[in-house]
Design an enzyme around this catalytic site. Structure first.
Site, PDB file in Angstrom:
ATOM      1  CE  LYS A 183      -1.942   2.308   3.455  1.00 58.04           C
ATOM      2  NZ  LYS A 183      -1.764   3.717   3.031  1.00 58.04           N
ATOM      3  N   GLY A 235       7.647   4.537   8.038  1.00 60.32           N
ATOM      4  CA  GLY A 235       6.803   5.678   8.362  1.00 60.32           C
ATOM      5  C   GLY A 235       7.154   6.216   9.735  1.00 60.32           C
ATOM      6  CB  SER A 236       5.324   8.448  12.004  1.00 64.62           C
ATOM      7  OG  SER A 236       4.172   7.712  12.356  1.00 64.62           O
ATOM      8  CB  THR A 237       8.547   6.586  15.937  1.00 66.74           C
ATOM      9  OG1 THR A 237       9.832   6.561  15.298  1.00 66.74           O
ATOM     10  CG2 THR A 237       8.636   5.815  17.244  1.00 66.74           C
ATOM     11  CD  GLU A 238       1.316   9.406  16.521  1.00 65.81           C
ATOM     12  OE1 GLU A 238       1.899  10.236  15.790  1.00 65.81           O
ATOM     13  OE2 GLU A 238       0.171   9.572  16.957  1.00 65.81           O
ATOM     14  N   GLY A 240       4.418   3.250  13.636  1.00 64.85           N
ATOM     15  CA  GLY A 240       5.242   2.046  13.678  1.00 64.85           C
ATOM     16  C   GLY A 240       4.977   1.201  14.918  1.00 64.85           C
ATOM     17  CD  GLU A 257      13.536   3.770   7.355  1.00 60.82           C
ATOM     18  OE1 GLU A 257      13.502   4.574   8.311  1.00 60.82           O
ATOM     19  OE2 GLU A 257      13.424   4.096   6.181  1.00 60.82           O
ATOM     20  CB  CYS A 291      13.181   8.605   8.039  1.00 58.44           C
ATOM     21  SG  CYS A 291      13.781   7.589   6.706  1.00 58.44           S
ATOM     22  CD  GLU A 388      11.025  11.832  11.596  1.00 57.54           C
ATOM     23  OE1 GLU A 388      10.102  11.120  12.011  1.00 57.54           O
ATOM     24  OE2 GLU A 388      11.887  11.442  10.793  1.00 57.54           O
TER      25      GLU A 388
END
Lengths: 479, 288
Positions: A183, A235-238, A240, A257, A291, A388
């Protein structure tokens, strides 16, 4: 000041082929979505609608997963050499259509055509080419482990390098004998859908690659689905962490990642001109939507004034504007949403007492724009130095000793990348060893290569993409 | 007159020292007749947190030792254990384990340490790479320790199980806080004496006794723990939020106790890739 205005040199979009509406690529064909819904993808530089793409709902996700599972039965039994040949074909076709891919990437995402043409698209092709060659050599990569494919990989990619991230995800998965459901991000779906056309043209067996579009809820359905044995997320850590949770619950193998807040460290013995170029490339490449962007600059006190002066002078020369112009250095911010995030951080930075610098540039009236920005007088505890931002915003701090800068650089939950600028070899190795980051660039920055593993420490994720180490993520072993 | 024997007080092993649990709690281990063998420390959250502080403090120094030095220290551990094998056998037989089995377990435990001692200065050579990038750069990838690892030893094979979760973790330069077998815990603290007697720096290996159900949530949620390995079944049920809170690495080794396998070392390693430009003659004079 000299006049650096260049005549416009716009790339033509006349040769590209885009449909008005894109369906979901499932089981080798483009299918109408079960949801019956479509959403628009917008050119962030002009705010014009480029095309509509389908929104995959839970039923669409299910049919894509089933197609992938069915295709895995035969794809995984194909010899490695034959699998490799399909992947080589994809690489070649991307190269053949590279101009079309580059233009669409820039229209859909806002990045300068120079970057999509010279970096995103060639690297995407190279990635397929590299992993194609691994397909029949996996036993040599993992001695005594009898590597086997995992099954179906569900892959979710971000909007900053849409085609390149698709390549990073799909190429190793296929080489290792898996089938995939991928996606792309909802703001940049078009090059992935063009890739689906290439995959169709390449004659890949139906269902081996499925590409479905949608927003976060589609991604959540993919992660929760029982079929995939593997999740891969960039994508974002959140987000993730949500994906990680889904992987734990479903007992699925996982690569993450995630975000970063990289330290770019300049010592007083560095070649300053080269370092300034590296700082610029480190933070303003792809509008800072990277990133691994070098968003925290640490300059040794003794050269701070010199570096800052040269940096500002160089920033003044950056050309911000039409991404389709071949002279453009900084294109459009990917979405309104992201622009608001960046502007919120600019406000926070000022409120925290940091000093802002932005060159005056003429920005187009329509579209999402943010001039290159730097903050001085930044404290380690400031949010602009901790969080970030994912935009062209640099936070500058100074340091005196190596020990001090190592502490400051590592004092973050992230650990994706770092940069070091010095003329002294032993100092480079001291630093590159001590920095807790998955990629360390010494006297260079933001370099990528299919042969070179990429990925983070700590909350920047785990698993590697690229190189021999990138194969492990898509295999299971007998031990 | 018969002499009254001296019983051992089993404490915890944190930072190279033997403190009692700060909680002041204990649990008893009895033999098959119900006679008391020992009162073990029932570790608390605070004990675990103290152990993590000790482990963090020791980790960088351990990682900075030369691989050859780490190799010798692990081998030294094996030497110490070998010479004390008989007392371990006696201690473990008391728990109701068969003497023959325990003797085998001691041999395997020593051999496991020797096996991983040998890997210290070899695994990076085997799994690192020099990557032939298409641009003019020298680029290489090496493994580095992930940091502080929380480990859960299996309930059975108390000594071999303990060593087989510790060895791969410390081989790669990590420090470890390990929860020993609960019911068969005595040998784990005796092993701590072996550790203290060897040259393993204090804090590299920390050993706790107690209850997994009580400690698991703290192990999973601690923000300064980089990875969890467990040899006592999947740890994750109900602890997903805790594990993802700092993107902890999480490995289940339940099916691979005493499997001699260098890939277990890699589970608690990170891959770091370093780039540097290579000057080409065409670009010479252009700085980097």
């Amino acid at each position: 000041m000299e006049d650096w205005n260049l005549s416009p040199a716009p790339e033509s979009a006349s040769h590209i082929q885009l449909k008005k509406q894109y369906d979901l690529f499932i089981n080798g064909t483009f299918q109408k979505p079960n949801s019956k819904k479509y959403f628009a993808t917008i050119n962030p530089a002009t705010e014009e609608i480029i095309a509509e793409v389908a929104e995959a709902n839970v039923k669409d996700v299910d049919s894509a997963m089933k197609a992938a599972a069915e295709a895995h039965k035969t794809w995984s039994k194909l010899s490695g050499a034959e699998r490799g040949k399909y992947i080589y074909r994809i690489a070649r076709m991307i190269q053949e259509k590279s101009r079309e891919f580059a233009v669409i990437e820039t229209l859909d995402g806002g990045k300068p055509i120079r970057e999509s043409r010279d970096i995103d698209v060639p690297l995407a092709a190279a990635h397929f080419f590299y992993y194609a060659g691994w397909a029949d050599k996996l036993d040599y990569a993992f001695p005594m482990r009898k590597p086997q494919s995992l099954g179906v990989a569900a892959q979710i990619i971000p909007w900053n390098f849409p085609l390149l991230m698709a390549a990073w995800k799909i190429a190793p998965a296929l080489a290792c004998g898996n089938t995939v459901v991928l996606k792309p991000a909802e703001t940049t779906p078009l090059t992935a859908l063009k890739l689906a056309e290439v995959i169709q043209e390449a004659g890949l067996p139906a269902g081996v690659v499925n590409i479905i579009t949608g927003a976060g809820s589609t991604g959540a359905e993919m992660c929760a689905h029982p079929i995939p044995n593997k999740l891969a997320f960039t994508g974002s850590t959140e987000v993730g962490k949500l994906v990680y949770k889904a992987a734990l619950n479903g007992n699925k193998k996982l690569t993450l990642e995630l975000g970063g807040k990289a330290a770019n460290i300049v010592f007083d013995d560095a070649a300053i001109e080269a370092a300034v170029e590296g700082i610029i490339n480190g933070i303003y490449f792809n509008q800072g939507h990277v990133c691994c962007a070098g968003s925290r600059l640490f300059v040794q006190e003794t050269v701070y004034d010199e570096v800052l002066a040269k940096l500002k002078k160089r920033m003044d020369m950056l050309i911000v504007g039409d991404p389709m112009d071949k002279n453009t250095d900084i294109g459009a911010i990917n979405s309104k949403n992201q622009l608001q995030t960046i502007e919120r951080y600019l406000k926070i930075g000022k409120e925290e007492g940091a000093e802002i610098y932005q060159p005056t540039c003429k920005l187009p009236k329509k579209g999402n724009w943010c001039p290159p920005t730097l903050f001085t007088n930044v404290a380690q505890s400031n949010r602009i130095a901790q969080e970030e931002i994912f935009g062209p915003v640099l936070a500058i701090q100074t340091f005196r000793t190596i020990e001090e800068v190592i502490d400051k650089a590592n004092n973050t939950p992230y650990g994706l990348s770092a940069g070091v600028w010095t003329d002294k070899g032993s100092k480079i190795f001291q630093l590159t060893k001590a920095l807790k980051a998955g990629v360390v660039w010494a006297n260079t920055y933001n370099k990528f290569d299919p042969t070179s593993p990429f990925g983070g420490y700590k909350e920047s994720g785990f698993g590697r993409e690229g190189g021999i180490h990138g194969l492990e993520a898509y295999l299971k072993f007998e031990d | 007159m018969t002499r009254l024997n001296i019983q051992k007080t089993y404490k915890l092993f944190i930072g190279g020292k033997f403190p009692r649990t700060e909680s002041g709690r204990f649990y008893s281990i009895n033999d098959s007749k119900g006679e008391l063998i020992a009162n073990m420390c029932l570790s608390s959250r605070k004990d675990f947190r103290n152990a993590v502080v000790a482990a963090r403090k020791a980790q960088s120094g351990w990682a900075e030792k030369t691989a050859f030095n780490r190799s010798q220290i692990l081998y030294r551990l094996a030497e110490m254990l070998e010479t004390r094998s008989k007392s371990f056998v006696d201690e473990m037989v008391l728990l109701g384990l068969s003497k023959r089995k325990v003797e085998k377990e001691l041999e395997k435990s020593v051999d496991c340490l020797v096996y991983y001692a040998g890997w210290c200065d070899k695994y990076t050579a085997l799994f690192s790479s020099v990557n032939p990038t298409a641009s003019s750069h020298f680029n290489f990838s090496v493994h580095e320790p992930t940091g502080v690892v929380a480990a859960i030893a299996p309930e059975v094979s108390p000594l071999l199980g303990l060593i087989s979760v510790i060895a791969p973790v410390i081989t790669g330069g990590n420090s470890v806080v390990v929860l020993a077998s609960e019911k068969l815990a005595t040998s784990s603290i005796s092993f701590a004496e072996v550790v203290q007697n060897s040259d393993v720096p204090g804090g590299v290996i920390n050993i706790l006794t107690g209850n997994l159900a009580e400690l698991a949530p703290h192990m999973a949620s601690h923000m300064d723990v980089n990875a969890i390995v467990t040899a006592r079944g999947a740890l994750i049920n109900g602890l997903e939020n805790e594990i993802v809170s700092n993107v902890k690495r999480n490995y289940d080794w339940s099916k691979s106790i005493d499997i001699h396998n260098p890939y277990k070392i890699l589970d608690t390693q990170e891959v770091k890739t370093t780039w540097h430009p290579v000057q080409t003659s065409a670009a010479s004079g252009g700085g980097y």
